[in-house]
Structures are given as C-alpha cells and as structure tokens.
Design an enzyme around this catalytic site. Structure first.
Site, PDB file in Angstrom:
ATOM      1  N   GLY A   1       0.826  -1.219   0.000  1.00  0.00           N
ATOM      2  CA  GLY A   1       0.000   0.000   0.000  1.00  0.00           C
ATOM      3  C   GLY A   1       0.855   1.262   0.000  1.00  0.00           C
TER       4      GLY A   1
ATOM      5  CG  MET B   1       0.486   5.232   5.009  1.00  0.00           C
ATOM      6  SD  MET B   1       1.839   6.419   5.116  1.00  0.00           S
ATOM      7  CE  MET B   1       2.862   5.724   6.383  1.00  0.00           C
TER       8      MET B   1
ATOM      9  CG  HIS C   1      -6.527  13.048   3.950  1.00  0.00           C
ATOM     10  ND1 HIS C   1      -7.171  13.650   5.001  1.00  0.00           N
ATOM     11  CD2 HIS C   1      -5.372  12.532   4.456  1.00  0.00           C
ATOM     12  CE1 HIS C   1      -6.441  13.501   6.104  1.00  0.00           C
ATOM     13  NE2 HIS C   1      -5.349  12.826   5.806  1.00  0.00           N
TER      14      HIS C   1
ATOM     15  CE  LYS D   1      -8.401   9.827   5.632  1.00  0.00           C
ATOM     16  NZ  LYS D   1      -7.783   8.583   6.117  1.00  0.00           N
TER      17      LYS D   1
HETATM   18  P1  NAD Z   1      -3.655   1.698   0.742  1.00  0.00           P
HETATM   19  O1  NAD Z   1      -4.988   1.272   0.246  1.00  0.00           O
HETATM   20  O2  NAD Z   1      -2.681   2.301  -0.224  1.00  0.00           O
HETATM   21  O3  NAD Z   1      -2.913   0.477   1.475  1.00  0.00           O
HETATM   22  C1  NAD Z   1      -3.540  -0.514   2.238  1.00  0.00           C
HETATM   23  C2  NAD Z   1      -2.845  -1.834   1.907  1.00  0.00           C
HETATM   24  O4  NAD Z   1      -3.353  -2.838   2.789  1.00  0.00           O
HETATM   25  C3  NAD Z   1      -3.116  -2.316   0.463  1.00  0.00           C
HETATM   26  O5  NAD Z   1      -1.897  -2.693  -0.152  1.00  0.00           O
HETATM   27  C4  NAD Z   1      -4.039  -3.518   0.685  1.00  0.00           C
HETATM   28  O6  NAD Z   1      -3.904  -4.511  -0.335  1.00  0.00           O
HETATM   29  C5  NAD Z   1      -3.531  -4.018   2.033  1.00  0.00           C
HETATM   30  N1  NAD Z   1      -4.458  -4.935   2.700  1.00  0.00           N
HETATM   31  C6  NAD Z   1      -5.809  -4.878   2.779  1.00  0.00           C
HETATM   32  N2  NAD Z   1      -6.279  -5.945   3.448  1.00  0.00           N
HETATM   33  C7  NAD Z   1      -5.190  -6.679   3.823  1.00  0.00           C
HETATM   34  C8  NAD Z   1      -5.017  -7.901   4.513  1.00  0.00           C
HETATM   35  N3  NAD Z   1      -6.056  -8.588   4.995  1.00  0.00           N
HETATM   36  N4  NAD Z   1      -3.749  -8.353   4.720  1.00  0.00           N
HETATM   37  C9  NAD Z   1      -2.673  -7.673   4.246  1.00  0.00           C
HETATM   38  N5  NAD Z   1      -2.786  -6.524   3.552  1.00  0.00           N
HETATM   39  C10 NAD Z   1      -4.032  -6.034   3.355  1.00  0.00           C
HETATM   40  O7  NAD Z   1      -3.959   2.731   1.926  1.00  0.00           O
HETATM   41  P2  NAD Z   1      -2.963   3.770   2.634  1.00  0.00           P
HETATM   42  O8  NAD Z   1      -3.117   5.122   2.031  1.00  0.00           O
HETATM   43  O9  NAD Z   1      -1.604   3.178   2.750  1.00  0.00           O
HETATM   44  O10 NAD Z   1      -3.641   3.855   4.080  1.00  0.00           O
HETATM   45  C11 NAD Z   1      -3.822   2.704   4.891  1.00  0.00           C
HETATM   46  C12 NAD Z   1      -4.432   3.107   6.223  1.00  0.00           C
HETATM   47  O11 NAD Z   1      -3.505   3.925   6.959  1.00  0.00           O
HETATM   48  C13 NAD Z   1      -5.697   3.963   6.097  1.00  0.00           C
HETATM   49  O12 NAD Z   1      -6.590   3.602   7.141  1.00  0.00           O
HETATM   50  C14 NAD Z   1      -5.184   5.384   6.292  1.00  0.00           C
HETATM   51  O13 NAD Z   1      -6.166   6.295   6.754  1.00  0.00           O
HETATM   52  C15 NAD Z   1      -4.134   5.140   7.342  1.00  0.00           C
HETATM   53  N6  NAD Z   1      -3.101   6.182   7.473  1.00  0.00           N
HETATM   54  C16 NAD Z   1      -2.659   6.431   8.737  1.00  0.00           C
HETATM   55  C17 NAD Z   1      -1.637   7.343   8.947  1.00  0.00           C
HETATM   56  C18 NAD Z   1      -1.087   7.528  10.348  1.00  0.00           C
HETATM   57  O14 NAD Z   1      -0.143   8.304  10.535  1.00  0.00           O
HETATM   58  N7  NAD Z   1      -1.634   6.820  11.331  1.00  0.00           N
HETATM   59  C19 NAD Z   1      -1.056   8.008   7.859  1.00  0.00           C
HETATM   60  C20 NAD Z   1      -1.526   7.717   6.576  1.00  0.00           C
HETATM   61  C21 NAD Z   1      -2.540   6.790   6.386  1.00  0.00           C
END
Ligand code: NAD
Length: 271
Positions: A14, A16, A158, A162
């Site tokens: 993903g 992140m 964002h 998102k």
């Molecule tokens: P994204 O969709 O790019 O990445 C999510 C990844 O998780 C994808 O590659 C997906 O295939 C994978 N995934 C889904 N189900 C899975 C499973 N069962 N097993 C393994 N992998 C699985 O999303 P993103 O932009 O990277 O954001 C991910 C989350 O992080 C969101 O909830 C976002 O709001 C959050 N986020 C938090 C912060 C922070 O600082 N806490 C910062 C940015 C994003």
C-alpha cells in the site's frame, strides 16, 4: 552485539506500506523482517527491495500473516479495519510490538486493538507525525483557554483515494478539543452538514472534509468568534513523516510492558 530489530509490515504494497518498508530499511539497527499483502494482490511473490525501488533483498511479499508475525519483533499495520482486527489478534498471540495506524475503526474494531494491548505492546495513532501530535497538544490547550464563544471547526483535506471521513486525524483533533472543553466529542460532534441544518448550536465541534489529488494530509482547527479567529494548522508534505513515526514507535516499544500507547507516549508529549 545487539541483534538487529526485526520489523515486519502488513499491507506492505500500500501507499503507507511501501513508505514503512523504506523507513525500516533506512533505520539504524533495524531490518525488514518481511511483509504481507492481501491474497490476490499483485505484490505477493515480489521481492520487497524491488517493491521499494531498491536492490533485491531476497525477502518476498507473502499473504501469510501467521508466519510473518512469528518471524518479527515488531509489526507495523496501515491496512483496513477488517485486516487490523486479524492483525491485532496475531500480534497478541505472537507478543510482538504492534504499531497500528489504520483509521476508520468502528468501536467494534477498536475492541480487538484494546484486547491485544492486554497481551502485548500496542502503539496506536491516527497520525504518527510529530507535527500533528504537537498540534493535538496545542489544540487541547487552546480549547481549554477559549470558552464556547469560540466555535470550533476542523477542516481536513486528503488525496482522492482516501476511503474514510472525517479523517482519523481530524477526529483525534476533535477529541483533543473536546477534552480541553471538558465535554465528550460524541455529544457535540457534527461530522458533516447539508441542507437546512439551522443555526450553529453553541458548543458544537464541526468537521468539514475535502478530497482531491494527491494531498498526503492537511488539517486545520479553527476557533472562530465575533471579531477574531485562531487557526492552528498542519500540512504533511510527504507520507514519509508517518512512516518515520511508525518506525520510531516500533523501536520505542521494545521491552515496554504490555499496554495501549499513543504517539504522545512515544514522543514524550504526555503531561
Ligand atoms: P492503501 O490502500 O494504499 O494500502 C492498504 C494496503 O493494505 C493495500 O496494499 C491492501 O492490499 C492491504 N491490505 C488490505 N487488506 C489486507 C489484509 N487482509 N492483509 C494484508 N494486507 C491487506 O492505503 P494507505 O493510504 O496506505 O492507508 C492505509 C491506512 O492507513 C488507512 O486507514 C489510512 O487512513 C491510514 N493512514 C494512517 C496514517 C497515520 O499516521 N496513522 C497516515 C496515513 C494513512
């Protein structure tokens, strides 16, 4: 010699996930213990080094979290609420340091995180950046200093991909404002407005959500009264700040007693 600290990343393909892998790779004393993505993801079977634009590391992305948790000292999870439920259970079983940044968790999802924290070290934050965690502290202080003559509105923007709204960070800032005011956010939150909503009730904490382009995250907390406005803002220019924070949290958690911690613990911002 201290053995390298093995940090794994679930959801490593993903936006992140890739950032987290790169941040572990760059961190002194840490190694990438491996990574998973969901079954069917095109990344499964790829070399993790190539996934982050570097040389092959001889570690491949799998879709088996059980094996991964057994090989790691810490696991970083930025995935989805459903996936984080499962990851929290596995973290508790394997007793690894579990850093969870997934947002949009329901109260039911949160129970899984809270349960894991009985068994192991869990660091949970809707935003892992130093700047936003400072903003949270300042928001609480300003909300305490200004009474309900000052209307509180939280605006966030964002990127277009998102999926949850308002953002976890906006809600975290709302919680800080509510705490400063001595109220419960759920009693005063207005998460969106449309149509004939009537005049703004005193004491409400409002949210507004913007989505578009590739914005990694922008948040403003506005305190508006007649004659003046106080605006506290944070703009993330890159997702790297969240990944660096996540790795810092994973390292900080090493050897700590089981419990649920926040980035404010990690950054020493607790009063
Ligand atoms: P994204 O969709 O790019 O990445 C999510 C990844 O998780 C994808 O590659 C997906 O295939 C994978 N995934 C889904 N189900 C899975 C499973 N069962 N097993 C393994 N992998 C699985 O999303 P993103 O932009 O990277 O954001 C991910 C989350 O992080 C969101 O909830 C976002 O709001 C959050 N986020 C938090 C912060 C922070 O600082 N806490 C910062 C940015 C994003």
């Amino acid at each position: 010699m201290i053995p390298p600290y093995r940090i794994a990343v679930v959801g490593c393909a993903g936006r992140m996930g890739r950032m987290n892998l790169a941040a572990i790779h760059a961190a002194e004393g840490c190694v990438i213990a491996g990574g998973t993505d969901q079954p069917g993801s095109a990344a499964v079977g790829s070399d993790i080094g190539l996934l982050i634009g570097g040389k092959a590391l001889g570690v491949t992305v799998t879709d088996d979290p059980v094996e991964l948790f057994a090989q790691a000292d810490a696991v970083i999870d930025f995935t989805t609420p459903a996936a984080s439920r499962r990851h929290a259970e596995l973290a508790a079983q394997a007793e690894v340091v579990y850093v969870v940044g997934t947002t949009g968790l329901s109260d039911e999802d949160q129970v899984f995180i809270d349960k894991a924290a009985i068994q192991t070290v869990v660091v949970q934050a809707a935003n892992m950046s130093l700047g936003v965690n400072l903003l949270q502290v300042v928001t609480e202080q300003v909300a305490r200093a200004l009474d309900a003559d000052y209307d509180i509105e939280i605006v966030e923007m964002h990127h277009r991909h998102k999926v949850d709204a308002p953002s976890g960070t906006a809600l975290m800032l709302g919680e800080a404002a509510a705490k400063g005011r001595g109220v419960k956010l759920s009693d005063v939150a207005r998460k969106s407005r449309e149509g004939q909503v009537g005049a703004r009730p005193r004491g409400e904490i409002g949210f507004a959500t913007l989505r578009g382009g590739d914005v990694p995250g922008e948040h403003s907390v506005i305190f508006a009264t007649e004659g003046e406005r106080v605006v506290l803002s944070h703009k993330a220019g890159t997702r790297e700040i969240f990944a660096k924070g996540a790795v810092k949290a994973a390292v900080w958690g090493r050897g700590k007693p089981a419990g649920l911690y926040s980035m404010r613990d990690v950054l020493g911002l607790k009063d």
